[in-house]
Scaffold this motif. Structure first.
Motif, PDB file in Angstrom:
ATOM      1  N   GLY A   4       1.026  -1.129  -0.145  1.00 44.86           N
ATOM      2  CA  GLY A   4      -0.098  -0.083   0.011  1.00 44.86           C
ATOM      3  C   GLY A   4       0.642   1.455  -0.018  1.00 44.86           C
ATOM      4  O   GLY A   4       1.998   1.231   0.010  1.00 44.86           O
ATOM      5  N   SER A   5       0.248   2.350   0.128  1.00 46.62           N
ATOM      6  CA  SER A   5       0.976   3.603   0.011  1.00 46.62           C
ATOM      7  C   SER A   5       1.778   3.898   1.131  1.00 46.62           C
ATOM      8  O   SER A   5       1.487   3.500   2.394  1.00 46.62           O
ATOM      9  CB  SER A   5      -0.239   4.848   0.039  1.00 46.62           C
ATOM     10  N   LEU A   6       2.844   4.581   0.951  1.00 55.16           N
ATOM     11  CA  LEU A   6       3.681   4.932   2.159  1.00 55.16           C
ATOM     12  C   LEU A   6       4.395   6.329   1.719  1.00 55.16           C
ATOM     13  O   LEU A   6       4.807   6.562   0.616  1.00 55.16           O
ATOM     14  CB  LEU A   6       4.895   3.897   2.080  1.00 55.16           C
TER      15      LEU A   6
ATOM     16  N   ARG B 202      12.971   2.451   6.056  1.00 57.04           N
ATOM     17  CA  ARG B 202      12.871   1.045   5.605  1.00 57.04           C
ATOM     18  C   ARG B 202      14.225   0.622   5.064  1.00 57.04           C
ATOM     19  O   ARG B 202      14.722  -0.502   4.894  1.00 57.04           O
ATOM     20  CB  ARG B 202      11.705   0.605   5.016  1.00 57.04           C
ATOM     21  N   LEU B 203      14.385   1.473   3.903  1.00 59.02           N
ATOM     22  CA  LEU B 203      15.703   0.913   2.980  1.00 59.02           C
ATOM     23  C   LEU B 203      16.917   1.210   3.326  1.00 59.02           C
ATOM     24  O   LEU B 203      18.019   1.070   2.935  1.00 59.02           O
ATOM     25  CB  LEU B 203      15.338   1.566   1.560  1.00 59.02           C
ATOM     26  N   ASP B 204      16.973   2.231   4.379  1.00 55.20           N
ATOM     27  CA  ASP B 204      18.084   2.975   4.991  1.00 55.20           C
ATOM     28  C   ASP B 204      19.067   3.439   3.726  1.00 55.20           C
ATOM     29  O   ASP B 204      20.255   2.980   3.599  1.00 55.20           O
ATOM     30  CB  ASP B 204      19.101   1.890   5.892  1.00 55.20           C
ATOM     31  N   ALA B 205      18.594   4.145   2.999  1.00 52.02           N
ATOM     32  CA  ALA B 205      19.023   4.709   1.581  1.00 52.02           C
ATOM     33  C   ALA B 205      19.345   6.046   1.734  1.00 52.02           C
ATOM     34  O   ALA B 205      18.454   6.936   2.211  1.00 52.02           O
ATOM     35  CB  ALA B 205      18.415   4.161   0.376  1.00 52.02           C
ATOM     36  N   PRO B 206      20.308   6.505   0.884  1.00 52.04           N
ATOM     37  CA  PRO B 206      20.594   8.158   0.845  1.00 52.04           C
ATOM     38  C   PRO B 206      19.267   8.501   0.270  1.00 52.04           C
ATOM     39  O   PRO B 206      18.703   7.957  -1.006  1.00 52.04           O
ATOM     40  CB  PRO B 206      21.703   8.320  -0.164  1.00 52.04           C
TER      41      PRO B 206
ATOM     42  N   GLY C 204       5.827   4.188 -15.083  1.00 49.30           N
ATOM     43  CA  GLY C 204       4.327   4.194 -14.865  1.00 49.30           C
ATOM     44  C   GLY C 204       4.067   2.953 -13.940  1.00 49.30           C
ATOM     45  O   GLY C 204       3.098   2.353 -13.827  1.00 49.30           O
ATOM     46  N   LEU C 205       4.992   2.477 -13.067  1.00 48.11           N
ATOM     47  CA  LEU C 205       4.925   1.639 -11.940  1.00 48.11           C
ATOM     48  C   LEU C 205       4.465   2.534 -10.741  1.00 48.11           C
ATOM     49  O   LEU C 205       4.019   1.603  -9.867  1.00 48.11           O
ATOM     50  CB  LEU C 205       6.267   0.861 -11.828  1.00 48.11           C
ATOM     51  N   VAL C 206       4.979   3.664 -10.413  1.00 48.30           N
ATOM     52  CA  VAL C 206       4.613   4.301  -9.064  1.00 48.30           C
ATOM     53  C   VAL C 206       3.998   5.459  -9.437  1.00 48.30           C
ATOM     54  O   VAL C 206       4.215   5.927 -10.381  1.00 48.30           O
ATOM     55  CB  VAL C 206       6.077   4.342  -8.253  1.00 48.30           C
TER      56      VAL C 206
ATOM     57  N   TYR D 210       3.503   7.330  -1.740  1.00 49.55           N
ATOM     58  CA  TYR D 210       3.890   6.776  -3.133  1.00 49.55           C
ATOM     59  C   TYR D 210       2.995   5.385  -3.017  1.00 49.55           C
ATOM     60  O   TYR D 210       2.948   4.937  -1.809  1.00 49.55           O
ATOM     61  CB  TYR D 210       5.407   6.415  -2.990  1.00 49.55           C
ATOM     62  N   ARG D 211       2.548   5.061  -4.143  1.00 48.48           N
ATOM     63  CA  ARG D 211       1.936   3.806  -4.236  1.00 48.48           C
ATOM     64  C   ARG D 211       2.116   3.293  -5.698  1.00 48.48           C
ATOM     65  O   ARG D 211       2.678   3.949  -6.581  1.00 48.48           O
ATOM     66  CB  ARG D 211       0.212   3.909  -3.945  1.00 48.48           C
TER      67      ARG D 211
END
Length: 138
Positions: free
Chosen positions: A55-57, A65-69, A84-86, A94-95
């Motif tokens: 779902g949306s986040l 969650r990804l601990d990413a820059p 066209g995926l997100v 985002y979803r």
């Protein structure tokens, strides 16, 4: 300028005459498949996709969650949106789009297969009697 325009048309699936492009293969794989694998293979792209399956986040949750820059996540989310995926919903989260959700039917079985494959020993991955080379390989 004309060359750039015709190259863009071919990249969008049009041949030189403006009609559908012939089924060209890049490195032996269909170009559409190669493009999708390239997109999802970029750092953090598959992780973003995977977390959005539920779902949306909001961006901050994805980043945590990804601990990413953040700069890389912004870039990957932009690429996933352009593909066209997100999409971004009405509250700014985002979803997955309809196409993104349809991809789940492919990705989730692949994830199950990968889990089963990962439990195999190298010996189990090579069928009995198989050589180290594939058919017709030198």
């Amino acid at each position: 300028m004309r060359q750039a325009r015709s190259a863009r048309g071919r990249a969008a699936g049009q041949g030189r005459s403006g009609g559908p492009a012939p089924a060209e293969v890049a490195g032996g794989a269909p170009p559409e498949l190669a493009a999708l694998v390239d997109l999802l293979g970029r750092r953090f792209a598959l992780g973003l996709y995977w977390h959005l399956r539920g779902g949306s986040l909001p961006f901050r949750t994805l980043a945590a969650r990804l601990d990413a820059p953040q700069t890389q996540l912004v870039q990957r989310l932009r690429e996933l949106r352009e593909a066209g995926l997100v999409e971004v919903d009405e509250v700014g989260e985002y979803r997955l789009t309809t196409h993104g959700r349809r991809l789940q039917g492919v990705i989730e079985p692949l994830a199950v297969w990968a889990q089963e494959w990962a439990t195999l020993s190298p010996r189990q991955r090579t069928p009995r009697g198989a050589s180290t080379r594939g058919h017709d390989e030198p």
